[in-house]
Design an enzyme around this catalytic site. Structure first.
Site, mmCIF file in Angstrom:
data_model
loop_
_atom_site.group_PDB
_atom_site.id
_atom_site.type_symbol
_atom_site.label_atom_id
_atom_site.label_comp_id
_atom_site.label_asym_id
_atom_site.label_seq_id
_atom_site.Cartn_x
_atom_site.Cartn_y
_atom_site.Cartn_z
ATOM 1 N N TYR A 171 -13.022 -4.476 -7.940
ATOM 2 C CA TYR A 171 -12.730 -4.267 -6.522
ATOM 3 C C TYR A 171 -14.013 -3.950 -5.761
ATOM 4 O O TYR A 171 -14.256 -4.504 -4.688
ATOM 5 C CB TYR A 171 -11.703 -3.141 -6.368
ATOM 6 C CG TYR A 171 -11.595 -2.609 -4.960
ATOM 7 C CD1 TYR A 171 -10.937 -3.332 -3.980
ATOM 8 C CD2 TYR A 171 -12.162 -1.388 -4.614
ATOM 9 C CE1 TYR A 171 -10.843 -2.851 -2.678
ATOM 10 C CE2 TYR A 171 -12.071 -0.899 -3.322
ATOM 11 C CZ TYR A 171 -11.420 -1.636 -2.367
ATOM 12 O OH TYR A 171 -11.337 -1.163 -1.078
ATOM 13 N N THR A 202 -3.852 6.690 2.972
ATOM 14 C CA THR A 202 -2.925 5.606 3.284
ATOM 15 C C THR A 202 -2.148 5.273 2.015
ATOM 16 O O THR A 202 -2.294 5.953 0.992
ATOM 17 C CB THR A 202 -3.673 4.329 3.744
ATOM 18 O OG1 THR A 202 -4.447 3.833 2.654
ATOM 19 C CG2 THR A 202 -4.562 4.596 4.950
#
Length: 181
Positions: A87, A124
Site C-alpha cells: 500500500y 475514518t
C-alpha cells in the site's frame, strides 16, 4: 463520470482525487490480485481522473484550475508493518505522480496547480476496512490517541484552494500531534 459532469456542469475546474484502498497483503506472501486492485484504485484511477479533468479544463480554456491528490504520510515513509508495505508503494507513486503533474503543467505553460495533501492517521472507516478480519487490530490502531478528523483534511484542501493564483502548494504533510510516525 466526466461525460455526466460535462452535461450537467460544463466541466471540471477542480479535481480532488480522494480514493485510497489498502489491503493487508505483505510483500512476501501477498496475493497478486490484491496488489493489482490497490494499483488500480490508488494509482491508475487517480491518473485517469487527472487526465480527464485536465482535458476538461484545457478544452474550456480553464487556466486557473486545481488538481488535488489526497495522498497520505504513507507516501513519504514506510511504517514497520508488513500488512501495508505494498500500500505504501502505491502512495509513494501518488507523491511522484503529483510532482510529475506539476512539471507537465509548467511545461505546458498552464497555471493549473497540482497539490498533494498527505494526512497521517485519520479517524475514518479506512483502518476498519483494512483489518475487517481483525476488528481488534483496527481499534488498537486508533488506540487512545487523538487522530486527525476528516474535517482537518478538508481544511487543508480549503487552504490549498484558497492560496493566491501565483502560489503553488506542492505538498501538505499533516499528522496528529500524538501520532508516532
Amino acid at each position: 463520470m466526466f461525460s455526466a459532469i460535462k452535461s450537467s456542469h460544463q466541466g471540471v475546474d477542480v479535481l480532488i482525487n480522494n480514493a485510497g484502498l489498502a489491503l493487508p497483503e505483505p510483500l512476501l506472501t501477498g496475493r497478486t490480485s490484491s496488489w493489482r486492485t490497490m494499483i488500480d484504485v490508488n494509482v491508475i484511477a487517480l491518473s485517469v481522473c487527472t487526465r480527464e479533468a485536465y482535458q476538461s479544463m484545457k478544452e474550456r480554456n480553464v487556466d486557473d484550475g486545481h488538481i488535488i491528490n489526497v495522498n497520505g504520510m504513507s507516501g513519504h515513509r514506510v511504517v514497520h508493518s508488513a500488512d501495508v508495505h505494498f500500500y505504501c508503494s502505491t502512495k509513494y507513486a501518488v507523491t511522484a505522480l503529483t510532482e510529475g503533474l506539476r512539471q507537465e503543467l509548467r511545461d505546458a505553460k498552464s497555471h493549473i496547480r497540482a497539490t498533494c495533501i498527505s494526512p497521517g492517521l485519520v479517524e475514518t472507516e479506512f483502518v476498519y476496512r483494512l483489518y475487517r478480519e481483525n476488528p481488534e487490530k483496527a481499534a488498537a490502531t486508533y488506540g487512545d490517541k487523538k487522530c486527525l478528523q476528516a474535517g482537518d483534511v478538508a481544511s487543508a484542501v480549503v487552504y490549498a484552494l484558497s492560496s493566491p493564483p501565483h502560489v503553488q502548494i506542492g505538498d501538505v504533510q499533516m499528522r496528529a500531534v500524538e501520532q508516532m510516525s
